[in-house]
Design an enzyme around this catalytic site. Sequence first.
Site, PDB file in Angstrom:
ATOM      1  N   GLU A   1     -56.209  10.701  32.203  1.00 38.18           N
ATOM      2  CA  GLU A   1     -55.430  10.164  31.081  1.00 38.18           C
ATOM      3  C   GLU A   1     -54.426   9.103  31.531  1.00 38.18           C
ATOM      4  O   GLU A   1     -54.285   8.056  30.885  1.00 38.18           O
ATOM      5  CB  GLU A   1     -54.702  11.326  30.399  1.00 38.18           C
ATOM      6  CG  GLU A   1     -53.846  10.923  29.213  1.00 38.18           C
ATOM      7  CD  GLU A   1     -53.112  12.122  28.633  1.00 38.18           C
ATOM      8  OE1 GLU A   1     -52.020  11.912  28.078  1.00 38.18           O
ATOM      9  OE2 GLU A   1     -53.620  13.252  28.748  1.00 38.18           O
ATOM     10  N   ASP A   2     -53.728   9.367  32.635  1.00 31.59           N
ATOM     11  CA  ASP A   2     -52.648   8.469  33.067  1.00 31.59           C
ATOM     12  C   ASP A   2     -53.102   7.387  34.040  1.00 31.59           C
ATOM     13  O   ASP A   2     -52.559   6.284  34.045  1.00 31.59           O
ATOM     14  CB  ASP A   2     -51.522   9.281  33.728  1.00 31.59           C
ATOM     15  CG  ASP A   2     -50.771  10.154  32.727  1.00 31.59           C
ATOM     16  OD1 ASP A   2     -51.014   9.988  31.521  1.00 31.59           O
ATOM     17  OD2 ASP A   2     -49.968  10.992  33.153  1.00 31.59           O
TER      18      ASP A   2
ATOM     19  N   ASP B   1     -31.187  45.923  14.352  1.00 29.89           N
ATOM     20  CA  ASP B   1     -32.109  46.246  15.440  1.00 29.89           C
ATOM     21  C   ASP B   1     -32.342  45.043  16.350  1.00 29.89           C
ATOM     22  O   ASP B   1     -33.447  44.556  16.509  1.00 29.89           O
ATOM     23  CB  ASP B   1     -33.442  46.781  14.903  1.00 29.89           C
ATOM     24  CG  ASP B   1     -34.061  45.862  13.860  1.00 29.89           C
ATOM     25  OD1 ASP B   1     -33.329  45.005  13.338  1.00 29.89           O
ATOM     26  OD2 ASP B   1     -35.257  45.997  13.583  1.00 29.89           O
TER      27      ASP B   1
ATOM     28  N   HIS C   1     -54.993  17.424  36.143  1.00 31.90           N
ATOM     29  CA  HIS C   1     -55.178  17.364  34.695  1.00 31.90           C
ATOM     30  C   HIS C   1     -54.732  16.052  34.049  1.00 31.90           C
ATOM     31  O   HIS C   1     -55.128  15.747  32.931  1.00 31.90           O
ATOM     32  CB  HIS C   1     -54.482  18.558  34.010  1.00 31.90           C
ATOM     33  CG  HIS C   1     -52.994  18.447  33.922  1.00 31.90           C
ATOM     34  ND1 HIS C   1     -52.150  18.905  34.912  1.00 31.90           N
ATOM     35  CD2 HIS C   1     -52.183  17.943  32.953  1.00 31.90           C
ATOM     36  CE1 HIS C   1     -50.902  18.692  34.555  1.00 31.90           C
ATOM     37  NE2 HIS C   1     -50.884  18.112  33.371  1.00 31.90           N
TER      38      HIS C   1
ATOM     39  N   HIS D   1     -44.862  17.602  38.189  1.00 27.50           N
ATOM     40  CA  HIS D   1     -45.363  18.228  36.955  1.00 27.50           C
ATOM     41  C   HIS D   1     -46.700  18.952  37.186  1.00 27.50           C
ATOM     42  O   HIS D   1     -46.811  20.150  36.876  1.00 27.50           O
ATOM     43  CB  HIS D   1     -45.474  17.189  35.842  1.00 27.50           C
ATOM     44  CG  HIS D   1     -46.198  17.682  34.623  1.00 27.50           C
ATOM     45  ND1 HIS D   1     -45.731  18.724  33.854  1.00 27.50           N
ATOM     46  CD2 HIS D   1     -47.375  17.285  34.063  1.00 27.50           C
ATOM     47  CE1 HIS D   1     -46.584  18.951  32.852  1.00 27.50           C
ATOM     48  NE2 HIS D   1     -47.587  18.094  32.970  1.00 27.50           N
TER      49      HIS D   1
ATOM     50  N   ASP E   1     -49.365  23.603  30.950  1.00 25.15           N
ATOM     51  CA  ASP E   1     -48.892  22.214  30.852  1.00 25.15           C
ATOM     52  C   ASP E   1     -47.820  22.082  29.772  1.00 25.15           C
ATOM     53  O   ASP E   1     -46.748  21.510  29.993  1.00 25.15           O
ATOM     54  CB  ASP E   1     -50.090  21.310  30.549  1.00 25.15           C
ATOM     55  CG  ASP E   1     -49.689  19.865  30.292  1.00 25.15           C
ATOM     56  OD1 ASP E   1     -48.813  19.354  31.017  1.00 25.15           O
ATOM     57  OD2 ASP E   1     -50.250  19.247  29.362  1.00 25.15           O
TER      58      ASP E   1
END
Length: 753
Positions: free
Chosen positions: A114-115, A297, A110, A86, A177
Site C-alpha cells: 500500500e505505501d 454496579d 502489511h 508500526h 493494526d
Amino acid sequence: MSLTPTDSTPSATPSNNRATSVRSSSKPDAAQPALHSGVATFTHLTHKLEEYLTPSELKKVKEAYRFSDEMHLGQMRKSGEPYISHPLAVAEICADWKLDAQAMMAALLHDVMEDQGVKKEELIERFGAPVAALVDGLSKLDKIEFQSQIEAQAENFRKMLLAMARDVRVILIKLADRLHNMRTLGSMPPEKKRRIARETMEVYVPIAHRLGLNNIYRELQELSFSHLYPLRHKTLLKAVKAARGNRREVVTKILESVTSTLIAAGIPAQVDGREKTLYGIYRKMRNKHLSFSQVLDVYGFRVVVDSFANCYVALGTLHSLFKPMPGKFKDYISIPKLNGYQSLHTTLIGPYGTPVEFQIRTHDMHRVAESGVAAHWLYKDDEGNLTDLQQRTHAWLQSLLDIQKQTGDSAEFLEHVKVDLFPDSVYVFTPKSKIIALPRGATALDFAYNIHTDIGDQTTSVVINHEHAPLRTELHNGDIVEIITSPSSRPSPNWLSYVRTGKARSAIRHRLRTVNLAESQALGKRLLTNALTALGVDADLPTAVVERLLNESSAKTLDELYADIGIGTRMAPLVARHIIGLQENGSNALPLLDIEGHVVPGKPDPVVINGNEGSAVQLAQCCQPIPGDRLCGQLKHDQALIVHTEDCETAKRNREKEPERWIEVIWGNEINRRFECRITILAHNEKGTLARIAAEIGEADANIVTVSMDDEGDRTMKHLRFTILVDGRVHLARTMRGIRSVDSVTRILRERN
C-alpha cells in the site's frame, strides 16, 4: 488485601493446588488502556517468537523484517517515530496470540504494497503465495478511482472481509493494526481522530466482538469512546476515580465473603474483582437515562472454577450468600453466544443493597472468552475443545461469501455485513430442538433464510410456539419456529422492508433480480418513463447521461436499473430527479440546494411519499416520521431514500456532511397504513396505572406495539415507554390527550433521536 480493577488473563494451566485464591494484577484495565512504552524493537519481538517458532520459521520472519525495514527506510509516522515501529508493534500484538510464521511475516509486511508500491508478484517470489495473499488482503485499493470516499471505503472493507472469509488471519492482523493505530492516534488532527474512531466503533469493534476477541473488543471500544467524546470520557474517568475510594470497602467485603464461602464449599476457584469499562458505564447511563451516582454496579466479579459442574455449584453457593435479583440470570454455558462465549451471569444484592454482577466460567471458557478465535493458535493443545467455536466462525465467514455472490454493490455488501455484526442475539429453536442464533429484531422470515436460502424463497407461512403468525413477526428467546413452504412460492419485494439479517436481504434481492427478470425490467422502464414524463423530461435519454447514471448508480446496464425499479429497490421519481441533476448540472447528481438546504425555485417539485413504497423508501428509526411531520430526505448512493423529520438531530448532522444529497419530501394524500411512534410517559407508580394508560390508547384507536418500564431509580415514579401505531400527528395528539387525562400521569412526550 489489595484489589486492582482488572480484566486479567488466565494462566495457561489451571491451578488446583489451592482451594481458592483472590487474584489481583498490575495489568491495566480495559477502561484505561495503557500505551506501549517506548518504540517496538525487533529484539523484543524475537524473544516472544523464540517461545513457539522453530529456528527455520524465525529465520523467515527475520527476512520479512529486513525487507520491511528496507522498504520503509526514511518513512516517518505522524508522531515522528520511524515507520517500521508500526509493523513491529502490530507483529508484537500478533505474537501475543502466537500466530504462525506466515501471519507474523504478513504483519511485518502489511504496509509495503500500500505505501511502497511493492507488487504482489515480488512478495510471492520472496516469501511465498500464502504470505502475499495475506498482505494483499490487508492492502487498500488506492490505485482504483472511485466516485466517492464512501464508495472507496465500502470496496476496501469488502476486499478485506472477503479475504478474511478465506483466511481468518487477515482480520486478526488487521485488528492488531487498528489497535496500534488507535493507541497512537494522539498525533492526528481532531477531525481525523473522530473519523477513524467512528469507523473503528462501527466496523472493527463489532468484528472483534463477533470473533470473540474480548480484550481487543474492549480496548478498541474504550479508545474509540475517548476520541469520539473526549470531554465525556474525561468527566466519567474523573468520576470513576473519585468513586473508587468510596466503593473499595464494599468491594473488599464482597471479595472476602465470596472467597471464604467458596473455600468452605470446597470449590477450587480464582476470584477477580474488575471494574466495568468507561464506555460500558456511559452506555448504561445513556440507554437508561441514569446519572453516574445511579449506576451502582460499576464493579463486577469473575469466578473461574476447575470444571463444568462446579460452575453451577459455585452459582448455588453465591445465591446462598447473596440474594439474586429476579430476571438477572443468564446461562451462556448451555446456550453459548454466537462468538463462542460461555459463562453464567448473575446479579446479586450485595452489602448495603448494592447490585453486584458475577460471571462464572471454567479455565477453558475463560481462554475462549478473552482470545476467541485466536485461542486456536494461543492454545494449540486444547484445539479439540474449540471445535464448536471454529465451526461457528467458519459458518459466519462462509455466509460472507454467500452474501458476496448475491450482491454486486460494495456499499450494499457492507450494509449486509454490518447488520450481521449486530452483537445482541436471540436464540430460537427448530421443531427438532436445534438452537438457531439470530440478531435481535430478526423475524420469522430471517429464520427461514438462516436455515437455507431455498426454504426462505419458498416460505408461505410460519408457526411460532404452535400458533400461526405473520412472516414479519419478531422472534424472542425460546420461540419454537416452524416454516411452511411451497415450491410455487416466490419472494415478494415487501419482504425487504422487514427482514433483519444480511443473508436474508441479499438472498431476496438476488432472487428478485433473477426471477421474472423480463417482467421487472418492463415494469421498471414504464415507471421511470412515467416519472420523467411527469417532470417534463424526454424519456429517451442521451448516451452521455445514461453512462453517468449507470456509473453513479452501480448498475451495469440500463436494463439492470429498470429491474431494480421494478422490484422496488429503487424509486422511479428519485431516479428521475437524479437524471435531471445530471442533465442540468453536468456531473452534479442532484438538484441545487440553497444555503438552508431547500431546493432552488424552478427545480422539480418535492418527492411525494405515502409510506408504502417498499425498500426504496425507508423511514428513519431515529425520528420515526409520521404523516403531518415536515420531512427531508437523504438520497443514498443506490438511490434509496431515507426520510427524516426536519428537526431530527441525526438528519442535521448528516446534512452538514453531504448537503448535496438532501432533497425535499412531502406526504401524499393516499396514505392507507399506520406508522410506529415512540412515546415516553412519567407516571406515579400506582396500582392500575398501566392498565388505565393502555385503555386510553385503545380508546383513541391506537395499537400498542411494545411497552417497557424502567427497572431502576425512584420507586414512586416510573418511566413508561410505548411504541404505538398511529395514523399521523393528529391521531397522535388525540391519543396523548387521552393519556394525559389519567390522574397518575405527570408528563408525556414523543420520543425522538
